[in-house]
Motif scaffolding. Sequence first.
Motif, PDB file in Angstrom:
ATOM      1  N   ASN A 149       0.972  -1.205   0.035  1.00  0.00           N
ATOM      2  CA  ASN A 149      -0.252  -0.092  -0.001  1.00  0.00           C
ATOM      3  C   ASN A 149       0.950   1.223   0.074  1.00  0.00           C
ATOM      4  OD1 ASN A 149      -2.909  -0.867   0.432  1.00  0.00           O
ATOM      5  ND2 ASN A 149      -1.653  -2.175   2.074  1.00  0.00           N
ATOM      6  N   ALA A 150       0.275   2.388  -0.134  1.00  0.00           N
ATOM      7  CA  ALA A 150       1.074   3.567  -0.134  1.00  0.00           C
ATOM      8  C   ALA A 150       0.315   4.521   0.514  1.00  0.00           C
ATOM      9  CB  ALA A 150       0.946   4.311  -1.629  1.00  0.00           C
ATOM     10  N   VAL A 151       1.192   5.583   1.319  1.00  0.00           N
ATOM     11  CA  VAL A 151       0.599   6.642   1.879  1.00  0.00           C
ATOM     12  C   VAL A 151       0.789   7.590   1.278  1.00  0.00           C
ATOM     13  CG1 VAL A 151       0.802   7.783   4.402  1.00  0.00           C
ATOM     14  CG2 VAL A 151       0.674   5.386   4.218  1.00  0.00           C
ATOM     15  N   ALA A 152      -0.091   8.628   1.071  1.00  0.00           N
ATOM     16  CA  ALA A 152       0.395  10.069   0.441  1.00  0.00           C
ATOM     17  C   ALA A 152       0.209  11.092   1.445  1.00  0.00           C
ATOM     18  CB  ALA A 152      -0.579  10.097  -0.870  1.00  0.00           C
ATOM     19  N   PRO A 153       1.552  11.438   1.801  1.00  0.00           N
ATOM     20  CA  PRO A 153       1.208  12.720   2.727  1.00  0.00           C
ATOM     21  C   PRO A 153       1.024  13.818   1.738  1.00  0.00           C
ATOM     22  CG  PRO A 153       3.289  11.351   3.256  1.00  0.00           C
ATOM     23  CD  PRO A 153       2.535  11.024   1.732  1.00  0.00           C
ATOM     24  N   GLY A 154       0.398  14.903   2.712  1.00  0.00           N
ATOM     25  CA  GLY A 154       0.295  16.370   2.183  1.00  0.00           C
ATOM     26  C   GLY A 154       1.466  17.042   2.340  1.00  0.00           C
ATOM     27  N   PHE A 155       1.100  18.059   3.161  1.00  0.00           N
ATOM     28  CA  PHE A 155       2.416  19.107   3.735  1.00  0.00           C
ATOM     29  C   PHE A 155       2.469  18.639   5.015  1.00  0.00           C
ATOM     30  CE2 PHE A 155       1.180  20.455  -0.481  1.00  0.00           C
ATOM     31  CZ  PHE A 155       2.246  20.852  -1.118  1.00  0.00           C
ATOM     32  N   PHE A 168      -0.364  26.885   0.527  1.00  0.00           N
ATOM     33  CA  PHE A 168      -0.746  25.668   0.472  1.00  0.00           C
ATOM     34  C   PHE A 168      -1.678  25.524   1.724  1.00  0.00           C
ATOM     35  CE2 PHE A 168       2.744  24.206  -2.253  1.00  0.00           C
ATOM     36  CZ  PHE A 168       2.025  23.875  -2.983  1.00  0.00           C
ATOM     37  N   VAL A 169      -1.492  26.194   2.964  1.00  0.00           N
ATOM     38  CA  VAL A 169      -2.188  26.041   3.900  1.00  0.00           C
ATOM     39  C   VAL A 169      -3.611  26.890   3.749  1.00  0.00           C
ATOM     40  CG1 VAL A 169      -2.331  27.202   6.219  1.00  0.00           C
ATOM     41  CG2 VAL A 169      -0.227  26.072   5.551  1.00  0.00           C
ATOM     42  N   SER A 170      -3.861  27.661   3.053  1.00  0.00           N
ATOM     43  CA  SER A 170      -5.181  28.387   2.495  1.00  0.00           C
ATOM     44  C   SER A 170      -5.861  27.249   1.690  1.00  0.00           C
ATOM     45  CB  SER A 170      -4.966  29.797   1.655  1.00  0.00           C
ATOM     46  OG  SER A 170      -4.444  29.547   0.669  1.00  0.00           O
ATOM     47  N   ASN A 171      -5.125  26.423   1.039  1.00  0.00           N
ATOM     48  CA  ASN A 171      -5.867  25.082   0.503  1.00  0.00           C
ATOM     49  C   ASN A 171      -6.008  23.711   1.051  1.00  0.00           C
ATOM     50  OD1 ASN A 171      -6.510  26.263  -2.553  1.00  0.00           O
ATOM     51  ND2 ASN A 171      -4.597  26.773  -2.077  1.00  0.00           N
ATOM     52  N   ILE A 172      -5.564  23.781   2.187  1.00  0.00           N
ATOM     53  CA  ILE A 172      -5.887  22.709   3.054  1.00  0.00           C
ATOM     54  C   ILE A 172      -6.976  22.622   3.889  1.00  0.00           C
ATOM     55  CG2 ILE A 172      -4.822  20.994   4.901  1.00  0.00           C
ATOM     56  CD1 ILE A 172      -1.986  22.063   3.842  1.00  0.00           C
ATOM     57  N   PRO A 173      -8.131  21.801   3.838  1.00  0.00           N
ATOM     58  CA  PRO A 173      -9.406  21.961   4.489  1.00  0.00           C
ATOM     59  C   PRO A 173      -9.253  22.232   6.141  1.00  0.00           C
ATOM     60  CG  PRO A 173      -9.613  20.544   2.698  1.00  0.00           C
ATOM     61  CD  PRO A 173      -8.029  20.830   2.695  1.00  0.00           C
ATOM     62  N   THR A 174      -8.161  21.415   6.495  1.00  0.00           N
ATOM     63  CA  THR A 174      -7.990  21.748   8.024  1.00  0.00           C
ATOM     64  C   THR A 174      -6.982  22.930   8.232  1.00  0.00           C
ATOM     65  OG1 THR A 174      -5.708  20.344   7.811  1.00  0.00           O
ATOM     66  CG2 THR A 174      -7.732  19.236   8.494  1.00  0.00           C
ATOM     67  N   GLY A 175      -6.409  23.555   7.317  1.00  0.00           N
ATOM     68  CA  GLY A 175      -5.767  24.711   7.268  1.00  0.00           C
ATOM     69  C   GLY A 175      -4.542  24.695   8.201  1.00  0.00           C
ATOM     70  N   THR A 176      -3.965  23.341   8.051  1.00  0.00           N
ATOM     71  CA  THR A 176      -2.663  23.357   9.100  1.00  0.00           C
ATOM     72  C   THR A 176      -1.940  22.330   8.171  1.00  0.00           C
ATOM     73  OG1 THR A 176      -3.704  21.380  10.134  1.00  0.00           O
ATOM     74  CG2 THR A 176      -3.647  23.701  11.167  1.00  0.00           C
ATOM     75  N   PHE A 177      -0.382  22.239   8.529  1.00  0.00           N
ATOM     76  CA  PHE A 177       0.516  21.278   7.807  1.00  0.00           C
ATOM     77  C   PHE A 177       0.323  20.189   8.859  1.00  0.00           C
ATOM     78  CE2 PHE A 177       4.158  23.111   5.469  1.00  0.00           C
ATOM     79  CZ  PHE A 177       3.181  23.788   4.606  1.00  0.00           C
ATOM     80  N   GLY A 178       0.671  18.858   8.422  1.00  0.00           N
ATOM     81  CA  GLY A 178       0.448  17.855   9.499  1.00  0.00           C
ATOM     82  C   GLY A 178       1.804  17.418  10.181  1.00  0.00           C
ATOM     83  N   THR A 179       1.962  16.487  10.733  1.00  0.00           N
ATOM     84  CA  THR A 179       3.059  16.302  11.746  1.00  0.00           C
ATOM     85  C   THR A 179       3.674  14.801  11.125  1.00  0.00           C
ATOM     86  OG1 THR A 179       1.978  14.760  13.478  1.00  0.00           O
ATOM     87  CG2 THR A 179       2.041  17.233  13.710  1.00  0.00           C
TER      88      THR A 179
END
Length: 245
Positions: free
Chosen positions: A178-184, A201-212
Amino acid sequence: MSLKGKVAVVTGGARGIGKAIAMELASRGADIAILDMASSDTPKEISSKYGVRTIEVMCNVADEASAEKSIDEVIEKLGSVDILINNAGITRDNLMLRMKHEEWDAVISINLTGVYNMCKAVVRPMMKAKSGKIVNIASVVGQMGNAGQANYSAAKAGVIGLTKTIAREFAKKNIQANAVAPGFIDTDMTKKLSQEVVNYFVSNIPTGTFGTPEDVAKAVAFLSSADANYITGQVINVDGGLVMS
Ligand code: NAP
């Protein structure tokens, strides 16, 4: 989701997302082999925190012989390879008109050929063991493209196609891919981005945040576990909703 008794190989596991994945798998009991280009304190940190066996193997995933030798070393020292996480990756960003062939080649050979080399090196021992888990770290840009990343997007799209093919070829051998596709995700890789690009990018991410890195690691741990035995050939996005199919 116990991984006790399993041996997991994490490429590029010394830092960033790879380190978080190695930590997460170890926290569930897996022994860990960190395959990386340079030595680090990560293996020691993991074994002292979780009490699992850890080894460090110097490996350039882009080099077929190095990939094969590394897997031989893991089997010799830890006894098996039950889980392979293809995480090693680089960026060499440039707009396509300015992109040099060396930038194209470097990214394709590490981010795509490197995944192929590592998968090829583990499938025989996994077939012999009659089970195996492969998780490839792709990226949202392999699904949606990204200006300035022709090389990286092509490599990550290739990883998704490769993952699906491996899933089909080895499903009857009880190997799931399987693959995992991280965002930012907040790592050294994304620290290189300008504030302007980050804001866009942050303004286009529905959660409005980068991931960890830990967000990615949890999805990888699930796909590496027996709880995901009937899941193969899939791409799980960890991206705050950036890509919805
Ligand atoms: P990172 O912090 O730059 O770490 C990459 C790791 O890969 C480093 O330990 C590096 O070793 C290692 N590496 C590079 N080339 C290698 C090679 N030829 N052989 C073996 N190891 C090699 O990157 P990251 O952000 O954690 O990214 C990890 C993965 O997630 C990559 O595949 C990346 O494309 C993917 N990803 C990241 C993001 C993000 O937002 N950060 C988003 C989507 C996907 P050195 O320390 O020796 O350089």
